[in-house]
Design an enzyme around this catalytic site. Structure first.
Site, PDB file in Angstrom:
ATOM      1  CD  GLU A 408     -17.273 -18.743   0.368  1.00  0.00           C
ATOM      2  OE1 GLU A 408     -18.424 -19.195   0.144  1.00  0.00           O
ATOM      3  OE2 GLU A 408     -16.369 -19.430   0.855  1.00  0.00           O
ATOM      4  CG  HIS A 477      -7.376 -24.763  -3.682  1.00  0.00           C
ATOM      5  ND1 HIS A 477      -8.051 -25.862  -4.174  1.00  0.00           N
ATOM      6  CD2 HIS A 477      -7.845 -24.571  -2.417  1.00  0.00           C
ATOM      7  CE1 HIS A 477      -8.873 -26.324  -3.244  1.00  0.00           C
ATOM      8  NE2 HIS A 477      -8.773 -25.557  -2.170  1.00  0.00           N
TER       9      HIS A 477
END
Ligand SMILES: Cc1ncc(C[n+]2csc(CCOP(=O)(O)OP(=O)(O)O)c2C)c(N)n1
Length: 675
Positions: A408, A477
């Site tokens: 990321e 999530h």
């Protein structure tokens, strides 16, 4: 010491006599600048300086292999020799030392030696170690895909090769065989940590793992460095990929003016390296090759002394900056007239939120040839974890819509480089929960580039990230991340809750010169349905929507909670309570005037979000309400948000117990109305 220690002959390397003399002069100038900086520091005239002495051979020789007219350069804080070789004047350097307004690198906003100059393709450098490598890789990717002639050179110390950003960038450079030259100035210490405690083996050998060419060179032998750098540049220009150069060298002063190197190095060690001073080695060579006479040497010294004296005088007398609040944003958004009525839905075919995002991305890729989409799994055939980017690689090709490695910080970091090179990067972070490794790149780089370069650079990036709960995503999530980023000056943060807003906000974000964090409520991807406006359609950033008019209380929400608040308002209406629902759409800039206008009408404020309540974004709205809207309030401001637990447990029953919902909004509204 023998001049024969220099292994190369400049003419065989293609360097003219003038060029090798210029190399020496630049090295000498860098040394004298360094000496001067330290003297100014010790006299109390310069608060902080960084040293380059000892590194000049590695710096000046490597930069001479580049072409300042077409290439890109990303120096680090020790690189006085590099920036001189790239065309900086001593005055430019001293304006930074004295942090003056006319400092071309940052207008006095950054510490000295944090180089930057857009017109010379020298990209802005910051203080966190190693963030520059993904930037360099991003620029190199842009050059490669544009078929450009340029190459990119990036510098750092051996300590920086321990950082994740370094490894992620090398990996990406190797995968794409980028036209990138990475020069590691191995001066044996990262502040006080010796290289043996930093790297197992040799820095240059790390190249092997990344499919790069790697070479270690005596950094105190400028001609050897030049030879290696030339090869690396030729390799890059031929399209044969990146090179890692480890230049083994030493710094003679302490790490910075705040460091005491006697604590970790012996004087004998320093002296032994001084005996192989690159300046003296090259001088000997020039004397033996009869290029440098005593007279010429004296002339050079006295010219440099005069130049530096004039530069110091001029820089010290220059005025300091006086506008620290300016240029946080390239496009500051100031509050406009408040929104007072419910906006009519635009015309359009009914779609859900994810389809609206996908169609908008297609439209934007067609409208802006410089737009690029990248991230994990985003290319076809998968087209993204949620299919937001489905079909884009097929239509626009894999140069413009490409998968990245699973990294990321790299995703955001190459975005910075792409933006610097004139692209519009639209990276996707697969789930907002996994944005945290990129926190540094977003907060320290993306958000600050415009400010720290005093407006010279912009970073027009749109970071898309699915976020939030309600889909049984469990602890990793489901997270809401808006409060972390709303806190950061330089960023804009938006959250659509309808398909039309998804289009309008995404178009505005992509066209905005500032970086935007575009948070997509996963729960609404398929739940929220509505018209998709065809053609040109924009929703301005910083503008809320009144979704439903009411008179008894104001519910302020965004994302999934905006959707739930409208459901709650229907139920409340049946019970005789008229709720006005304000959907913020932009978290930052916050449309306070619209909230205030609604509050003036209702006197009661309920703020709903699915992020944790403690220091959540609702706290900011509540604080503004008490500061600016105290007289309007008939009841205390109420927040309905997630309690202080990690969001969210996996089991449905547990998630339902903590995530705000429609019934909860009704309950809180009724209580507030009774106050
Ligand atoms: C991410 C980060 N961690 C720590 C620091 C503090 N720091 C500044 S310079 C430095 C050492 C860097 O060593 P190296 O990369 O070898 O470069 P050198 O300064 O020796 O040229 C450290 C730890 C920082 N600036 N950034």
């Amino acid at each position: 010491m023998e001049a024969a220690e220099l292994k190369e002959n400049h003419r065989q390397l293609g360097l003219s006599d003038e060029q090798v003399l210029a190399m020496y002069r630049t090295m000498l100038e860098a040394r004298r600048i360094d000496d001067r900086m330290w003297a100014l520091n010790r006299q109390g005239r310069a608060p902080f300086v960084v040293s380059s002495s000892g590194h000049e051979g590695a710096q000046v020789a490597s930069i001479m292999a580049m072409d300042p007219d077409t290439d890109w350069c990303l120096p680090y804080y020790r690189d006085v020799g590099v920036v001189l070789g790239w065309g900086f004047r001593p005055l430019d350097i001293f304006l930074g030392v004295f942090s003056r307004k006319s400092d071309p690198t940052s207008g006095g906003r950054q510490m000295p030696n944090h180089w930057s100059l857009r017109k010379s393709r020298m990209f802005s450098h910051s203080s966190p170690i190693a963030t520059q490598y993904p930037h360099a890789a991003g620029i190199a990717y842009a050059i490669q895909k544009d078929g450009g002639p340029g190459a990119v050179i990036v510098y750092g110390g051996e300590g920086s090769t321990s950082e994740g950003d370094w490894h992620e960038a090398m990996n990406f450079a190797g995968i794409h065989r980028l036209p990138l030259i990475v020069v590691i100035e191995n001066n044996q210490y990262a502040i006080s940590v010796p290289v043996a405690e930093e790297v197992a083996g040799q820095v240059a050998d790390r190249a092997l793992g990344y499919g790069m060419h790697g070479v270690a060179v005596d950094g105190n032998d400028p001609l050897a460095v030049y030879a290696i750098a030339r090869e690396a540049v030729d390799r890059a220009r031929r399209g044969d990929g990146p090179t890692l150069i480890e230049a083994k060298t030493y710094r003679y002063y302490a790490h910075t003016s705040d460091d005491d190197d006697k604590l970790y190095r012996t004087r004998e060690e320093v002296e032994s390296w001084r005996r192989r001073d690159p300046l003296i080695l090259l001088k000997q060579y020039l004397i033996e090759t009869r290029l440098l006479s005593e007279t010429l040497e004296e002339q050079m010294e006295s010219d440099i002394t005069d130049d530096l004296a004039a530069a110091v005088r001029q820089a010290e007398a220059a005025p300091a900056g006086d506008d620290p609040l300016a240029r946080v944003y390239a496009l500051p958004i100031t509050p406009r007239d408040p929104v007072t009525s419910v906006e009519a839905d635009p015309a359009g075919e009914e779609v859900n939120l994810i389809t609206a995002i996908n169609q908008t991305l297609h439209e934007m890729m067609a409208a802006h040839p410089e737009a690029m989409i990248f991230g994990e799994d985003i290319a076809d055939p998968k087209g993204g974890a949620f299919k937001a980017t489905k079909g884009i690689t097929e239509v626009f090709g894999k140069d413009r819509c490409f998968n990245t490695p699973l990294a990321e910080a790299l995703i955001i970091g190459i975005g910075v480089g792409l933006a610097a090179a004139g692209k519009i990067p639209i990276p996707e972070i697969q789930f907002a929960d996994f944005i945290h490794p990129a926190f540094d790149q977003i907060v320290s780089e993306v958000a600050r580039i415009h400010y720290r370069s005093d407006g010279d650079w912009q970073c027009p990036m749109v970071i898309r990230a699915p976020y939030g709960g309600g889909i049984h995503g469990a602890l990793y999530h489901s997270q809401s991340i808006e409060a972390f980023y709303a806190h950061v000056p330089g960023l804009k943060v938006v959250v659509p809750s309808t398909p039309a807003d998804a289009k309008g906000l995404l178009v505005s974000s992509i066209e905005d010169p500032d970086p935007v964090l575009f948070l997509e409520p996963k729960k609404l991807y398929r739940l929220a349905k509505g018209p998709y406006p065809a053609g040109d359609y924009r929703v301005p950033l910083g503008r809320a929507a009144v979704r439903r008019a009411g008179t008894d209380l104001t519910i302020v929400a965004y994302g999934t909670m905006s959707y739930y608040s409208l459901e709650a308002a229907d139920i409340l209406a049946e019970q005789g309570l008229s709720a006005e629902v304000v959907d913020l759409r932009s978290i930052k800039p916050l449309d306070w005037p619209t909230v205030e206008t609604s509050l003036a009408k209702t006197g009661r404020l309920l703020i709903v979000h699915e992020d944790n309540e403690f220091v959540g974004f609702g706290a900011e709205i509540a604080a503004q309400a008490s500061d600016k809207g105290f007289e309007l309030l008939d009841a205390p401001v109420r927040r309905y948000a997630t309690p202080d637990v990690p969001t969210f447990p996996f089991a449905s029953k547990l998630e339902e117990m903590v995530m705000p919902n429609t019934e909860g909004i009704v309950r809180h509204a009724l209580e507030l109305a009774k106050y």
